[in-house]
Design a protein around this motif. Structure first.
Motif, PDB file in Angstrom:
ATOM      1  N   UNK A  41       0.872  -1.322   0.037  1.00 25.35           N
ATOM      2  CA  UNK A  41      -0.001   0.047   0.030  1.00 25.35           C
ATOM      3  C   UNK A  41       0.982   1.254   0.110  1.00 25.35           C
ATOM      4  N   UNK A  42       2.048   1.044   0.564  1.00 29.92           N
ATOM      5  CA  UNK A  42       3.073   2.446   0.637  1.00 29.92           C
ATOM      6  C   UNK A  42       3.420   2.828  -0.865  1.00 29.92           C
ATOM      7  N   UNK A  43       3.646   1.718  -1.530  1.00 29.88           N
ATOM      8  CA  UNK A  43       4.064   1.840  -3.162  1.00 29.88           C
ATOM      9  C   UNK A  43       2.702   2.355  -3.612  1.00 29.88           C
ATOM     10  N   UNK A  44       1.522   1.889  -3.539  1.00 26.95           N
ATOM     11  CA  UNK A  44       0.470   2.609  -4.182  1.00 26.95           C
ATOM     12  C   UNK A  44       0.400   4.055  -3.877  1.00 26.95           C
ATOM     13  N   UNK A  45       0.436   4.431  -2.670  1.00 30.67           N
ATOM     14  CA  UNK A  45       0.464   5.803  -2.483  1.00 30.67           C
ATOM     15  C   UNK A  45       1.369   6.839  -3.070  1.00 30.67           C
ATOM     16  N   UNK A  46       2.742   6.054  -3.089  1.00 28.28           N
ATOM     17  CA  UNK A  46       3.757   6.735  -3.991  1.00 28.28           C
ATOM     18  C   UNK A  46       3.255   7.061  -5.540  1.00 28.28           C
ATOM     19  N   UNK A  47       2.696   5.851  -6.119  1.00 25.33           N
ATOM     20  CA  UNK A  47       2.211   5.908  -7.233  1.00 25.33           C
ATOM     21  C   UNK A  47       1.179   6.873  -7.483  1.00 25.33           C
ATOM     22  N   UNK A  48       0.125   6.912  -6.518  1.00 25.57           N
ATOM     23  CA  UNK A  48      -0.884   8.082  -6.577  1.00 25.57           C
ATOM     24  C   UNK A  48      -0.180   9.434  -6.411  1.00 25.57           C
ATOM     25  N   UNK A  49       1.109   9.685  -5.696  1.00 22.97           N
ATOM     26  CA  UNK A  49       1.572  10.858  -5.703  1.00 22.97           C
ATOM     27  C   UNK A  49       2.067  11.404  -7.013  1.00 22.97           C
ATOM     28  N   UNK A  50       2.674  10.238  -7.872  1.00 23.62           N
ATOM     29  CA  UNK A  50       3.199  10.479  -9.279  1.00 23.62           C
ATOM     30  C   UNK A  50       2.200  10.756 -10.001  1.00 23.62           C
ATOM     31  N   UNK A  51       1.047  10.134 -10.215  1.00 25.85           N
ATOM     32  CA  UNK A  51      -0.031  10.375 -11.002  1.00 25.85           C
ATOM     33  C   UNK A  51      -0.521  11.743 -10.824  1.00 25.85           C
ATOM     34  N   UNK A  52      -0.959  12.087  -9.519  1.00 28.93           N
ATOM     35  CA  UNK A  52      -1.190  13.472  -9.222  1.00 28.93           C
ATOM     36  C   UNK A  52      -0.561  14.549  -9.801  1.00 28.93           C
ATOM     37  N   UNK A  53       0.864  14.494  -9.646  1.00 29.99           N
ATOM     38  CA  UNK A  53       1.899  15.425 -10.171  1.00 29.99           C
ATOM     39  C   UNK A  53       1.853  15.397 -11.650  1.00 29.99           C
ATOM     40  N   UNK A  54       1.497  14.479 -12.328  1.00 26.50           N
ATOM     41  CA  UNK A  54       1.648  14.158 -13.664  1.00 26.50           C
ATOM     42  C   UNK A  54       0.326  15.018 -14.322  1.00 26.50           C
ATOM     43  N   UNK A  55      -0.664  14.675 -13.429  1.00 29.39           N
ATOM     44  CA  UNK A  55      -1.924  15.353 -14.000  1.00 29.39           C
ATOM     45  C   UNK A  55      -1.676  17.112 -13.757  1.00 29.39           C
ATOM     46  N   UNK A  56      -1.158  17.506 -12.650  1.00 30.25           N
ATOM     47  CA  UNK A  56      -1.093  18.871 -12.314  1.00 30.25           C
ATOM     48  C   UNK A  56      -0.348  19.467 -13.248  1.00 30.25           C
ATOM     49  N   UNK A  57       1.089  18.914 -13.627  1.00 30.67           N
ATOM     50  CA  UNK A  57       1.535  19.389 -14.690  1.00 30.67           C
ATOM     51  C   UNK A  57       1.098  19.528 -15.954  1.00 30.67           C
ATOM     52  N   UNK A  58       0.127  18.366 -16.492  1.00 29.73           N
ATOM     53  CA  UNK A  58      -0.491  18.454 -17.519  1.00 29.73           C
ATOM     54  C   UNK A  58      -1.511  19.720 -17.814  1.00 29.73           C
ATOM     55  N   UNK A  59      -1.892  20.011 -16.579  1.00 29.45           N
ATOM     56  CA  UNK A  59      -3.083  21.180 -16.498  1.00 29.45           C
ATOM     57  C   UNK A  59      -2.460  22.526 -16.176  1.00 29.45           C
TER      58      UNK A  59
END
Length: 63
Positions: A41-59
């Motif tokens: 689950x800690x890796x899943x949280x890190x992945x979620x952080x990466x996805x959130x950053x990618x989305x923020x950068x895209x927007x």
């Protein structure tokens, strides 16, 4: 596009096919499955952080 390198539905061969397409940027997340999750689950949280950053950068507006 965001995919995991542990995705059974979207394989490495699929990634190769789209990598050089125009207007497509692909981000391959290590350890992520089709749901962009990992066994730990800690890796899943890190992945979620990466996805959130990618989305923020895209927007962000282009300069």
């Amino acid at each position: 596009m965001v995919v995991g390198d542990n995705d059974g539905a979207f394989t490495a061969a699929d990634i190769v096919q789209i990598t050089d397409l125009p207007n497509v940027k692909i981000n391959v997340l290590p350890g992520a499955d089709h749901s962009l999750e990992a066994k730990d689950y800690t890796e899943s949280i890190d992945i979620l952080k990466q996805v959130a950053k990618l989305c923020a950068d895209f927007c962000q507006p282009s300069m």
